[in-house]
Design an enzyme around this catalytic site. Sequence first.
Site, PDB file in Angstrom:
ATOM      1  N   ASN A   8       0.882  -1.169   0.000  1.00 38.01           N
ATOM      2  CA  ASN A   8       0.000   0.000   0.000  1.00 38.01           C
ATOM      3  C   ASN A   8       0.920   1.219   0.000  1.00 38.01           C
ATOM      4  O   ASN A   8       1.563   1.508   1.012  1.00 38.01           O
ATOM      5  CB  ASN A   8      -0.906   0.008   1.225  1.00 38.01           C
ATOM      6  N   ALA A  10       0.436   4.223   0.353  1.00 36.82           N
ATOM      7  CA  ALA A  10       0.091   5.249   1.341  1.00 36.82           C
ATOM      8  C   ALA A  10       0.573   4.882   2.745  1.00 36.82           C
ATOM      9  O   ALA A  10       0.480   5.699   3.654  1.00 36.82           O
ATOM     10  CB  ALA A  10      -1.420   5.465   1.361  1.00 36.82           C
ATOM     11  N   CYS A  11       1.098   3.674   2.915  1.00 41.13           N
ATOM     12  CA  CYS A  11       1.522   3.176   4.220  1.00 41.13           C
ATOM     13  C   CYS A  11       3.034   3.314   4.376  1.00 41.13           C
ATOM     14  O   CYS A  11       3.799   2.782   3.568  1.00 41.13           O
ATOM     15  CB  CYS A  11       1.114   1.708   4.363  1.00 41.13           C
ATOM     16  N   GLY A  12       3.456   4.024   5.420  1.00 40.69           N
ATOM     17  CA  GLY A  12       4.876   4.220   5.669  1.00 40.69           C
ATOM     18  C   GLY A  12       5.618   2.916   5.874  1.00 40.69           C
ATOM     19  O   GLY A  12       6.736   2.736   5.369  1.00 40.69           O
TER      20      GLY A  12
END
Length: 120
Positions: A8, A10-12
């Site tokens: 993902n 958007a996931c750090g």
Amino acid sequence: MSWTIYHNPACGTSRNVLAKLRDAGIEPRVIEYLKTPPDRETLERLISEAGLTPREALREKGTDWQELGLGAPGVTGEQIVEAMLAEPILINRPFVTGPNGTKLCRPSETVAELISPPAG
């Protein structure tokens, strides 16, 4: 066997794991699982190969897992998998598969166990 990350962007944590793979000279197949969710067989295989239960693979942060009743006593693994298939955001991330196995790489440092597994 090649490497795959269920990612993902958007996931750090997911971005960090992808960077660690690339820093190790590994260019994995990147599957943005929110755009291309795994099918039941793949999801169940990832969870099983990682040595997890569906509940352990359930993402709670930033999801509506509570509202869906997934934390209630008696909720089965099958019900959790069904919810994950219906709402892929409920799948924790990132899962990584490679020659040394499958792992839910959270925290991101755990990907090192796949890149360089312990001897023995």
